[in-house]
Design a protein around this motif. Structure first.
Motif, PDB file in Angstrom:
ATOM      1  N   THR A  57       9.591  82.198  56.956  1.00 34.28           N
ATOM      2  CA  THR A  57       9.814  81.988  55.522  1.00 34.28           C
ATOM      3  C   THR A  57      10.152  83.269  54.767  1.00 34.28           C
ATOM      4  O   THR A  57      10.673  83.200  53.653  1.00 34.28           O
ATOM      5  CB  THR A  57       8.561  81.360  54.886  1.00 34.28           C
ATOM      6  OG1 THR A  57       7.425  82.213  55.092  1.00 34.28           O
ATOM      7  CG2 THR A  57       8.282  79.990  55.489  1.00 34.28           C
ATOM      8  N   ALA A  58       9.836  84.436  55.343  1.00 36.07           N
ATOM      9  CA  ALA A  58      10.112  85.716  54.682  1.00 36.07           C
ATOM     10  C   ALA A  58      10.843  86.636  55.664  1.00 36.07           C
ATOM     11  O   ALA A  58      10.212  87.454  56.337  1.00 36.07           O
ATOM     12  CB  ALA A  58       8.809  86.358  54.206  1.00 36.07           C
ATOM     13  N   GLN A 321       1.534  90.779  51.359  1.00 34.50           N
ATOM     14  CA  GLN A 321       2.909  91.261  51.396  1.00 34.50           C
ATOM     15  C   GLN A 321       3.902  90.135  51.688  1.00 34.50           C
ATOM     16  O   GLN A 321       5.041  90.173  51.231  1.00 34.50           O
ATOM     17  CB  GLN A 321       3.043  92.346  52.467  1.00 34.50           C
ATOM     18  CG  GLN A 321       2.232  93.595  52.176  1.00 34.50           C
ATOM     19  CD  GLN A 321       2.633  94.236  50.854  1.00 34.50           C
ATOM     20  OE1 GLN A 321       3.793  94.463  50.586  1.00 34.50           O
ATOM     21  NE2 GLN A 321       1.641  94.523  50.028  1.00 34.50           N
ATOM     22  N   GLY A 322       3.480  89.142  52.471  1.00 29.79           N
ATOM     23  CA  GLY A 322       4.387  88.051  52.817  1.00 29.79           C
ATOM     24  C   GLY A 322       4.829  87.268  51.602  1.00 29.79           C
ATOM     25  O   GLY A 322       5.990  86.833  51.518  1.00 29.79           O
ATOM     26  N   ILE A 323       3.934  87.065  50.639  1.00 30.40           N
ATOM     27  CA  ILE A 323       4.302  86.366  49.409  1.00 30.40           C
ATOM     28  C   ILE A 323       5.391  87.127  48.666  1.00 30.40           C
ATOM     29  O   ILE A 323       6.348  86.544  48.133  1.00 30.40           O
ATOM     30  CB  ILE A 323       3.059  86.167  48.522  1.00 30.40           C
ATOM     31  CG1 ILE A 323       2.117  85.136  49.155  1.00 30.40           C
ATOM     32  CG2 ILE A 323       3.445  85.735  47.119  1.00 30.40           C
ATOM     33  CD1 ILE A 323       0.820  84.952  48.405  1.00 30.40           C
ATOM     34  N   TRP A 328       8.087  84.735  46.407  1.00 35.19           N
ATOM     35  CA  TRP A 328       7.271  83.793  45.662  1.00 35.19           C
ATOM     36  C   TRP A 328       6.546  84.502  44.529  1.00 35.19           C
ATOM     37  O   TRP A 328       6.449  85.740  44.482  1.00 35.19           O
ATOM     38  CB  TRP A 328       6.247  83.119  46.574  1.00 35.19           C
ATOM     39  CG  TRP A 328       6.855  82.383  47.724  1.00 35.19           C
ATOM     40  CD1 TRP A 328       8.141  81.941  47.828  1.00 35.19           C
ATOM     41  CD2 TRP A 328       6.194  82.011  48.940  1.00 35.19           C
ATOM     42  NE1 TRP A 328       8.343  81.314  49.033  1.00 35.19           N
ATOM     43  CE2 TRP A 328       7.166  81.336  49.741  1.00 35.19           C
ATOM     44  CE3 TRP A 328       4.912  82.164  49.433  1.00 35.19           C
ATOM     45  CZ2 TRP A 328       6.870  80.826  51.000  1.00 35.19           C
ATOM     46  CZ3 TRP A 328       4.609  81.651  50.684  1.00 35.19           C
ATOM     47  CH2 TRP A 328       5.584  80.993  51.445  1.00 35.19           C
ATOM     48  N   ASN A 329       5.976  83.733  43.648  1.00 33.28           N
ATOM     49  CA  ASN A 329       5.191  84.277  42.546  1.00 33.28           C
ATOM     50  C   ASN A 329       3.908  84.895  43.108  1.00 33.28           C
ATOM     51  O   ASN A 329       3.099  84.200  43.726  1.00 33.28           O
ATOM     52  CB  ASN A 329       4.843  83.154  41.561  1.00 33.28           C
ATOM     53  CG  ASN A 329       4.187  83.681  40.296  1.00 33.28           C
ATOM     54  OD1 ASN A 329       3.646  84.779  40.267  1.00 33.28           O
ATOM     55  ND2 ASN A 329       4.237  82.880  39.242  1.00 33.28           N
ATOM     56  N   PRO A 330       3.691  86.201  42.902  1.00 28.70           N
ATOM     57  CA  PRO A 330       2.487  86.840  43.466  1.00 28.70           C
ATOM     58  C   PRO A 330       1.183  86.337  42.871  1.00 28.70           C
ATOM     59  O   PRO A 330       0.112  86.628  43.397  1.00 28.70           O
ATOM     60  CB  PRO A 330       2.703  88.329  43.138  1.00 28.70           C
ATOM     61  CG  PRO A 330       3.658  88.338  41.998  1.00 28.70           C
ATOM     62  CD  PRO A 330       4.556  87.157  42.194  1.00 28.70           C
ATOM     63  N   ASP A 331       1.276  85.574  41.773  1.00 30.37           N
ATOM     64  CA  ASP A 331       0.063  85.007  41.191  1.00 30.37           C
ATOM     65  C   ASP A 331      -0.611  84.016  42.146  1.00 30.37           C
ATOM     66  O   ASP A 331      -1.789  83.696  41.984  1.00 30.37           O
ATOM     67  CB  ASP A 331       0.380  84.297  39.875  1.00 30.37           C
ATOM     68  CG  ASP A 331       0.817  85.268  38.787  1.00 30.37           C
ATOM     69  OD1 ASP A 331       0.486  86.465  38.903  1.00 30.37           O
ATOM     70  OD2 ASP A 331       1.500  84.844  37.838  1.00 30.37           O
ATOM     71  N   TRP A 332       0.145  83.539  43.144  1.00 32.78           N
ATOM     72  CA  TRP A 332      -0.407  82.597  44.110  1.00 32.78           C
ATOM     73  C   TRP A 332      -1.261  83.283  45.177  1.00 32.78           C
ATOM     74  O   TRP A 332      -1.863  82.612  46.009  1.00 32.78           O
ATOM     75  CB  TRP A 332       0.717  81.825  44.811  1.00 32.78           C
ATOM     76  CG  TRP A 332       1.369  80.801  43.939  1.00 32.78           C
ATOM     77  CD1 TRP A 332       2.559  80.908  43.283  1.00 32.78           C
ATOM     78  CD2 TRP A 332       0.857  79.511  43.614  1.00 32.78           C
ATOM     79  NE1 TRP A 332       2.823  79.770  42.569  1.00 32.78           N
ATOM     80  CE2 TRP A 332       1.787  78.881  42.757  1.00 32.78           C
ATOM     81  CE3 TRP A 332      -0.308  78.816  43.963  1.00 32.78           C
ATOM     82  CZ2 TRP A 332       1.589  77.602  42.253  1.00 32.78           C
ATOM     83  CZ3 TRP A 332      -0.498  77.544  43.461  1.00 32.78           C
ATOM     84  CH2 TRP A 332       0.440  76.954  42.613  1.00 32.78           C
ATOM     85  N   PHE A 333      -1.294  84.623  45.159  1.00 27.35           N
ATOM     86  CA  PHE A 333      -2.002  85.352  46.215  1.00 27.35           C
ATOM     87  C   PHE A 333      -3.464  84.930  46.307  1.00 27.35           C
ATOM     88  O   PHE A 333      -3.969  84.623  47.389  1.00 27.35           O
ATOM     89  CB  PHE A 333      -1.890  86.854  45.967  1.00 27.35           C
ATOM     90  CG  PHE A 333      -2.742  87.698  46.873  1.00 27.35           C
ATOM     91  CD1 PHE A 333      -2.530  87.684  48.243  1.00 27.35           C
ATOM     92  CD2 PHE A 333      -3.747  88.509  46.366  1.00 27.35           C
ATOM     93  CE1 PHE A 333      -3.309  88.453  49.089  1.00 27.35           C
ATOM     94  CE2 PHE A 333      -4.523  89.281  47.195  1.00 27.35           C
ATOM     95  CZ  PHE A 333      -4.300  89.256  48.557  1.00 27.35           C
TER      96      PHE A 333
END
Length: 358
Positions: A57-58, A321-323, A328-333
């Motif tokens: 995905t990344a 780092q994958g996010i 993607w939105n880093p807020d999902w971390f």
């Protein structure tokens, strides 16, 4: 004339060949179940799954420099997760670990800068302070019998307030002054925050220290008397005391190991950025504990390994780092971390039940 006949010794016939009967306690379990009994197996499989997921995905993660960055992020978590894991195996945990990192960095920075001393003086004093904080946590816990949650929560609040108040009092600001031009800075940076090249890729020295500490912690747990003490006091401290285990020494020394980890990570932050923000570190203690739990350690103590938290920290680095690499939105971390934590707890529970099933 009567003759006396000597009796011949009785000969017991050999037992008939065939399957041996057992009572269930001597059955050798299959290799798969013995592997599942290891606390690091579940997190290893999870780490492989997360790695494969982000490799698809990344795409930027397939680059060597990206993996070096992931290893660096993992190492800054993993160095602290190791002593936190040992403490958890010993039946306790430390909520002050995050702010203790900043306390160590602030001590080294302000002492050296304000007194215009060689930076190594501040580094050594910071080590003493960090070990003293760990010793206080362990001593207060043993003497009062209070839960480690309450003891270290109190230390967390004290250190958080002291970090901010003393920094403002000494520097007039919420951050320390730049120490990059002080005596001894380059030598200390080489130890705590340098980089080296491998195949054209820059790798941080913390990755090496992380792996060295992991090997050392594994050896201590599996090959030393002290490792046996850790498992014993975590399983049942009263039983451990009854068989001669020095419970007080073990508990206090485990908290001091957390203090050592806080010192090392604090020195890395100081010499990486040359200055320290006094309000940082809040919340990091949960990351360290979560990495240990994902790595197979139980909050109830007496179970875990040193290798498991290595994979747990690596999973954190990959997700963090994958996010970003996936766009993607880093807020999902944090949401990902919560899912990982709950998933790890369920996997560990399933692994234990499967491994102990006859």
């Amino acid at each position: 004339m009567s003759m006396t006949r000597q009796a011949e010794p009785a000969v017991t016939p050999p037992p008939a060949s065939g399957p041996k009967e057992t009572d269930g306690r001597t059955v050798r379990r299959p290799l798969a179940l013995r592997l599942l009994a290891r606390p690091e197996v579940g997190v290893f499989l999870g780490a492989v799954a997360v790695l494969v997921f982000f490799l698809f995905t990344a795409p930027p993660m397939r680059d060597g420099s990206s993996m070096a960055n992931i290893l660096y992020q993992s190492s800054t978590i993993g160095i602290m997760a190791l002593p936190v894991a040992l403490l958890m195996i010993g039946g306790e945990f430390d909520l002050s670990a995050g702010v203790a990192v900043i306390t160590s960095a602030l001590t080294a920075s302000m002492l050296s800068y304000q007194l215009t001393m060689n930076i190594w003086v501040g580094v050594i004093v910071a080590l003493v302070v960090s070990l003293a904080v760990g010793m206080f946590n362990g001593w207060f816990l043993v003497k009062t019998g209070l839960p480690s949650f309450l003891v270290t929560l109190g230390t967390f609040l004290i250190l958080q307030g002291v970090n901010l108040a003393v920094t403002k009092l000494v520097t007039g600001n919420v951050a320390t002054d730049d120490i990059s031009d002080m005596d001894g800075f380059d030598q200390a940076k080489a130890v705590f925050a340098s980089s080296f090249e491998v195949g054209g890729i820059q790798v941080k020295i913390t990755v090496v220290w992380w792996l060295v500490f992991a090997v050392l912690a594994s050896w201590v747990l599996l090959r030393t008397k002290y490792g046996n003490w850790i498992f014993a006091v975590g399983g049942n401290k009263e039983s451990a005391r009854a068989v001669g285990v020095p419970v007080t020494f073990t508990k206090i020394s485990l908290f001091m190991l957390v203090g050592f980890g806080a010192w090392f990570v604090g020195m890395h932050q100081l010499f990486s950025f040359n200055t320290v923000q006094s309000g940082e570190g809040v919340g990091q203690e949960l990351i360290y504990i979560a990495a240990a739990v994902i790595g197979g350690c139980l909050l109830t103590g007496g179970y875990g390994s040193a290798i498991g938290p290595v994979f747990g920290a690596f999973m954190f680095g990959m997700v963090q780092q994958g996010i970003v690499y996936a766009g993607w939105n880093p807020d999902w971390f944090k949401a990902f971390l919560g899912v990982m934590l709950l998933g790890a707890v369920l996997i560990n529970l399933w692994v234990q039940r499967t491994a102990t099933r006859r």
